[in-house]
Design a protein around this motif. Sequence first.
Motif, short mmCIF file in Angstrom:
data_model
loop_
_atom_site.label_atom_id
_atom_site.label_comp_id
_atom_site.label_asym_id
_atom_site.label_seq_id
_atom_site.Cartn_x
_atom_site.Cartn_y
_atom_site.Cartn_z
N THR A 118 27.89 46.23 63.36
CA THR A 118 28.68 47.44 63.11
C THR A 118 28.58 48.48 64.22
OG1 THR A 118 28.45 47.12 60.73
CG2 THR A 118 29.13 49.31 61.50
N GLN A 119 27.37 48.95 64.52
CA GLN A 119 27.24 50.04 65.48
C GLN A 119 27.45 49.59 66.92
OE1 GLN A 119 27.22 53.33 65.04
NE2 GLN A 119 27.58 52.77 62.89
N TYR A 120 27.19 48.33 67.23
CA TYR A 120 27.54 47.83 68.56
C TYR A 120 29.05 47.95 68.77
CZ TYR A 120 22.95 45.87 69.68
OH TYR A 120 21.62 45.72 69.98
N ARG A 121 29.81 47.55 67.76
CA ARG A 121 31.27 47.61 67.88
C ARG A 121 31.75 49.06 67.88
NH1 ARG A 121 35.10 43.70 67.22
NH2 ARG A 121 37.19 44.40 66.65
N ALA A 122 31.11 49.92 67.07
CA ALA A 122 31.51 51.32 67.03
C ALA A 122 31.33 51.99 68.38
CB ALA A 122 30.70 52.05 65.96
N ARG A 126 34.03 53.85 70.66
CA ARG A 126 33.83 55.22 71.08
C ARG A 126 34.00 55.38 72.59
NH1 ARG A 126 31.56 59.86 69.06
NH2 ARG A 126 30.55 61.21 70.58
N ALA A 127 33.56 54.37 73.33
CA ALA A 127 33.67 54.39 74.79
C ALA A 127 35.05 53.92 75.28
CB ALA A 127 32.58 53.51 75.40
N LEU A 128 35.97 53.65 74.33
CA LEU A 128 37.33 53.17 74.66
C LEU A 128 37.29 51.87 75.46
CD1 LEU A 128 39.08 56.55 75.63
CD2 LEU A 128 38.79 55.53 73.37
N ARG A 129 36.33 51.02 75.18
CA ARG A 129 36.22 49.73 75.88
C ARG A 129 37.04 48.68 75.13
NH1 ARG A 129 30.16 48.27 77.22
NH2 ARG A 129 31.29 46.50 78.09
N PHE A 130 38.34 48.87 75.17
CA PHE A 130 39.22 48.02 74.38
C PHE A 130 39.33 46.62 74.96
CE2 PHE A 130 41.03 52.42 73.79
CZ PHE A 130 40.45 52.60 72.56
N ARG A 131 39.13 46.47 76.26
CA ARG A 131 39.14 45.13 76.84
C ARG A 131 38.02 44.28 76.25
NH1 ARG A 131 40.24 47.88 81.89
NH2 ARG A 131 42.30 47.37 82.69
N SER A 132 36.84 44.87 76.18
CA SER A 132 35.69 44.13 75.65
C SER A 132 35.91 43.76 74.19
CB SER A 132 34.42 44.97 75.80
OG SER A 132 34.14 45.23 77.15
N ILE A 133 36.39 44.72 73.40
CA ILE A 133 36.63 44.46 71.98
C ILE A 133 37.64 43.34 71.80
CG2 ILE A 133 37.55 45.44 69.85
CD1 ILE A 133 36.46 48.16 70.77
N ALA A 134 38.72 43.40 72.56
CA ALA A 134 39.77 42.38 72.45
C ALA A 134 39.24 41.01 72.84
CB ALA A 134 40.96 42.76 73.32
N GLY A 135 38.47 40.94 73.91
CA GLY A 135 37.91 39.66 74.35
C GLY A 135 36.99 39.06 73.31
N THR A 170 29.42 35.26 63.44
CA THR A 170 28.37 34.97 64.42
C THR A 170 28.82 35.31 65.84
OG1 THR A 170 27.49 33.21 63.02
CG2 THR A 170 26.83 33.20 65.32
N VAL A 171 30.02 34.90 66.19
CA VAL A 171 30.52 35.17 67.54
C VAL A 171 30.79 36.66 67.74
CG1 VAL A 171 32.35 34.66 69.21
CG2 VAL A 171 31.48 32.86 67.73
N LEU A 172 31.28 37.34 66.72
CA LEU A 172 31.48 38.79 66.82
C LEU A 172 30.17 39.51 67.11
CD1 LEU A 172 33.98 39.57 63.90
CD2 LEU A 172 34.46 39.67 66.36
N LEU A 173 29.09 39.10 66.45
CA LEU A 173 27.78 39.70 66.69
C LEU A 173 27.30 39.43 68.10
CD1 LEU A 173 25.14 41.08 65.93
CD2 LEU A 173 24.41 38.92 64.87
N ALA A 174 27.36 38.16 68.52
CA ALA A 174 26.87 37.81 69.86
C ALA A 174 27.66 38.54 70.94
CB ALA A 174 26.97 36.29 70.05
N GLY A 175 28.99 38.60 70.79
CA GLY A 175 29.80 39.27 71.79
C GLY A 175 29.55 40.76 71.85
N ALA A 176 29.39 41.40 70.69
CA ALA A 176 29.15 42.85 70.66
C ALA A 176 27.81 43.20 71.29
CB ALA A 176 29.21 43.36 69.23
N VAL A 177 26.78 42.40 71.02
CA VAL A 177 25.46 42.66 71.60
C VAL A 177 25.49 42.51 73.12
CG1 VAL A 177 23.08 41.82 71.73
CG2 VAL A 177 24.21 42.04 69.51
N ILE A 178 26.15 41.46 73.59
CA ILE A 178 26.23 41.23 75.04
C ILE A 178 27.01 42.35 75.73
CG2 ILE A 178 27.19 39.70 76.81
CD1 ILE A 178 26.63 37.37 74.87
N ALA A 179 28.14 42.76 75.14
CA ALA A 179 28.96 43.81 75.74
C ALA A 179 28.31 45.18 75.60
CB ALA A 179 30.35 43.83 75.12
N GLY A 180 27.59 45.41 74.49
CA GLY A 180 27.00 46.72 74.25
C GLY A 180 25.86 47.07 75.19
#
Length: 473
Positions: A118-122, A126-135, A170-180
Amino acid sequence: MFTLGAQGLKILLQLLSVVTLSRLLTPHDYGLIAIVLVIIGIGEIFRDFGLTSASVQAPELSDGQRDNLFWINTGIGVVLGTVMFFLAWPVQEFMGDPELIAIIRVLSVTFLLNGLTTQYRAQLMRALRFRSIAGIDIAAATVALGSAIMAALLGAGYWALVLQQIANSTVLLAGAVIAGRWAPRWYSRRHEIRSFIRFGWNLVAANLLSYGGKQVDTLIVAGRFGTTSLGLYNRSYQLIMSTFSQIRSPLSDVAIPVMSRVQRDEDRFNSYVISGQIALGYGLGIPIALVAGLADPVVRIMLGPQWMQAVPYMRLFCGATLMSTLAFVGYWVYVSRGLGSQLFRYSLVEVGIRVACVTAGSFFGMLGVAVGVFVEPLLSWSLSIYWLSRITPIPVKALWLGGFRIVGLTATVTCVSWLTSLAIQAGVWLTLLAGIGAGLAGALIFLVLPVYRRDARELVGFIRLMIRRERTS
């Protein structure tokens, strides 16, 4: 624009999922998962606790506050996962399907996974990192779909749909942690988060009411008509309303943080509200109208001839989706201005309308339920504009007139495409293409009117503004 492009890929993946899995699995399989997803959806509202929007909307957020919010979301996820695990038996007793016990217990782990995310994605929002979220979203949808198709081909049945949910989380968590790229520190009382909890609680209450109201039809169909009928109803519902809501939700990830930043500039804020309705109304309304007019060939292609009973439900759901889309901009206003308690009170009334419409419709069978789903947003859209105008300055007249123009154009597109499909006595693909072409031509004719040309310029200007924001960010 990047978010929309990425979401287009996600929708293609979802459509591929519909085309493939609907031919490998049965309505009963989908009915079982639909029941469990209702429970998960309710739990997810509590698991998030409105803290995603609270942290995105906050003018300032310290690292300590961010870490505290992380542990709150994670703790709630653990508690909800445990509760769901032990709810498996009473749910099975209520529905009378023994398969539900194992499904519920396995899917309870998604609360923990989503709580950690949750907070990784938030913070990415907040940082407007829409490319990372979309990927991340595209990667999660791709892996989940691939896993589900492989499992279905191996004969896993409804477990393929269970695996799809687990893989996605699972992939959403892994991706958010890596990008965050941040590691949460331990919870500390030194960092005050009461304002976030207060805002989040109001949002939870509003979202819970809204979600509960939206699931009334699912619960009524499941209780009165059984899991097989629910699978038919739910498949048509998911194909229309869930597909288009997947576009609206990521747009909120863009709109809410941007509108929160300009909330003190009333003229600029109102400009976003008007442009947002035009972008949503025409951008989603025309595709929705085409699907409504061409529901017959769409069902034959997407689901197969064994699902033809879904056609009338799809048409009604298209109408409901269009009207709820027009009202969706109001949600952006509530959240971006921090009007959580007002949103809760409005949601009470909105849910009451939906429950009344769906319950009344249920006395006329499953089709009556779908009619109730269609009637509710017709009433709620008008109420939404009036309610907002009483508590915050909004361009009421522009929203009313813009909504009527969108409804007029999309109704014409639906009629033209439907009549074309009736006139074309040929293969299903030729019927579909001819209907799309005729419907789009009907939409273009409206450009002879100055007011629609102005809407087109407004839409183009909105797109250019988003492109400039993307370049400067």
